[in-house]
Design a protein around this motif. Structure first.
Motif, mmCIF file in Angstrom:
data_model
loop_
_atom_site.group_PDB
_atom_site.id
_atom_site.type_symbol
_atom_site.label_atom_id
_atom_site.label_comp_id
_atom_site.label_asym_id
_atom_site.label_seq_id
_atom_site.Cartn_x
_atom_site.Cartn_y
_atom_site.Cartn_z
ATOM 1 N N ILE A 239 0.947 -1.312 -0.005
ATOM 2 C CA ILE A 239 0.031 0.055 -0.048
ATOM 3 C C ILE A 239 0.845 1.303 -0.093
ATOM 4 N N THR A 240 0.660 2.036 -0.881
ATOM 5 C CA THR A 240 1.300 3.476 -1.001
ATOM 6 C C THR A 240 0.485 4.629 -0.881
ATOM 7 N N THR A 241 0.823 5.533 0.186
ATOM 8 C CA THR A 241 -0.099 6.623 0.162
ATOM 9 C C THR A 241 0.708 8.006 0.033
ATOM 10 N N ILE A 242 -0.088 8.832 -0.110
ATOM 11 C CA ILE A 242 0.142 10.346 -0.474
ATOM 12 C C ILE A 242 -0.857 11.238 0.282
ATOM 13 N N TRP A 243 -0.218 12.356 1.229
ATOM 14 C CA TRP A 243 -1.092 12.982 2.070
ATOM 15 C C TRP A 243 -0.387 14.196 2.555
ATOM 16 N N ASN A 244 -1.293 15.162 2.768
ATOM 17 C CA ASN A 244 -1.052 16.211 3.803
ATOM 18 C C ASN A 244 -1.837 16.069 5.071
#
Length: 410
Positions: A239-244
């Motif tokens: 699982i790869t995530t991108i966030w602020n």
């Protein structure tokens, strides 16, 4: 003939008058319907919010829990996907002889449930009257993905869209439609197994990103990015995530974050949802799909009238938006972050998505003024372990706040 003509003329006039009256009535009904539709206001993030949303009137500080009826003889149940409040699940389901006889799997629990995490590593779930429904061994239940690391499934909860998560010491209250649908109590030394760390000591899943600790009280943090191309290879379980997001910057760990995830469900697609993650319980909003090339807006806005953060993530192209309210993070002691993370992800370049460019990064104080730190005070990092497998990882923060680029070599 003249008399007949006069009669016909009168009939035509009467018919016209009827049509006019019907038109007037329909117009009046239309105007009345428009008057009762709640107005929707758009903010500068491109998201929209109905003015009908109101803060809960429940004072959770005055809530007195019922006497909890502990039952040590109950067999442990399996929990694989979290403990999620569900309006259609009734307490009587867990009191049948069939349920008590076998090692049942549980994911849905009744509205009004009380989850109690004890120091001995056992989670017990009670109904609203205090009667124990079942128990689970935290060390033996499944570990569930969260954006801050794997966590025991007994600590993770998907709540209805628009829920308010109110944290008061060792207790968390989930309020939905002005009713408490879930209470979570964590004894002081109970451990959930979530990987949390101080901002200067990244957990192992952090690949690269930037962090900034404002000196002013924060009232809003907004970022925008484009869904990157998908990894050319994906390992099972990756699982790869991108966030602020906003981290707690003192005391107990915790973060609120709008998250774009790759392969969260194991189906090789992008999804969006909001998370509140802490060692005493983790909450996630409704999930929606997203596509490469779509524009994502993550917005974390403090509402002083409610004393809650409204945390939203929106796919601008599809219009899908997932909100949640939280009071976990203090406005006066927090850290802003933009991040790329990988879980069970090989370090080789093929397993990374395309480059991520965060744009329109805006921090505002609680007074509404823009907080504009110089790029030199915004810390950018690439974790050494990840860099060893992909030396094309890089962070370019020189154009902060207009853009931050997380390069992946793809």
């Amino acid at each position: 003939m003249r008399r007949a003509d006069a009669v016909e003329k009168n009939e035509r006039r009467t018919e016209r008058m009827k049509r006019i009256k019907i038109g007037v009535i329909l117009l009046a009904l239309l105007l009345a319907a428009m008057a009762i539709i709640p107005m929707v206001s758009a903010d500068n993030t491109g998201t929209s919010s109905a003015t009908a949303i109101q803060a809960p009137t429940i004072d959770v500080k005055k809530i007195i829990l019922p006497e909890l009826q502990f039952e040590a003889s109950q067999k442990f149940v399996d929990v694989n996907q979290g403990l999620n409040p569900d309006k259609n699940t009734v307490p009587s389901k867990f009191l049948t002889s069939e349920f008590k006889a076998g090692n049942q799997g549980v994911s849905k629990i009744p509205y009004g449930s009380i989850i109690y995490h004890s120091r001995d590593g056992i989670t017990r779930v009670f109904d609203s009257s205090g009667k124990q429904l079942f128990a689970a061994d935290d060390m033996k239940v499944a570990k569930v993905f969260t954006p801050q690391g794997p966590q025991a499934a007994t600590y993770v909860h998907e709540v209805p869209e628009g829920s308010f998560i109110n944290t008061q010491g060792d207790r968390k209250y989930t309020i939905y439609e002005n009713s408490v649908i879930l209470t979570e109590v964590t004894e002081t030394s109970a451990v959930s197994g979530v990987i949390m760390a101080a901002p200067s000591d990244w957990p192992p899943q952090y690949i690269e990103g930037v962090e900034y600790t404002p000196t002013q009280a924060v009232g809003r943090f907004t970022s925008q990015w484009t869904v990157p191309t998908a990894p050319s290879s994906t390992q099972s379980g990756q699982i790869t995530t991108i966030w602020n997001g906003l981290h707690r910057n003192s005391g107990a760990s915790g973060v609120i974050q709008p998250v774009l995830a790759w392969n969260e469900n194991g189906d090789l697609r992008y999804t969006i949802r909001v998370w509140e993650v802490s060692s005493s319980g983790t909450y996630k909003s409704t999930q929606y799909g997203a596509r490469a090339g779509h524009t994502i807006v993550g917005d974390i806005a403090w509402d002083s009238s409610m004393s809650y953060w409204k945390v939203t993530i929106k796919d601008v192209n599809s219009g899908d938006i997932s909100p949640m309210w939280s009071n976990l993070v203090s406005t006066s002691s927090c850290q802003a972050a933009l991040m790329l993370e990988g879980f069970q992800q090989p370090v080789n370049r093929a397993y990374y998505p395309g480059a991520i460019t965060f744009t329109n990064n805006v921090l505002r104080s609680t007074a509404g003024t823009v907080i504009t730190p110089p790029a030199s005070s915004v810390n950018g990092y690439v974790a050494t372990t990840w860099y060893s497998g992909n030396n094309l990882l890089a962070v370019n923060k020189n154009n902060w706040p207009s853009s931050v680029v997380l390069s992946t070599g793809n």
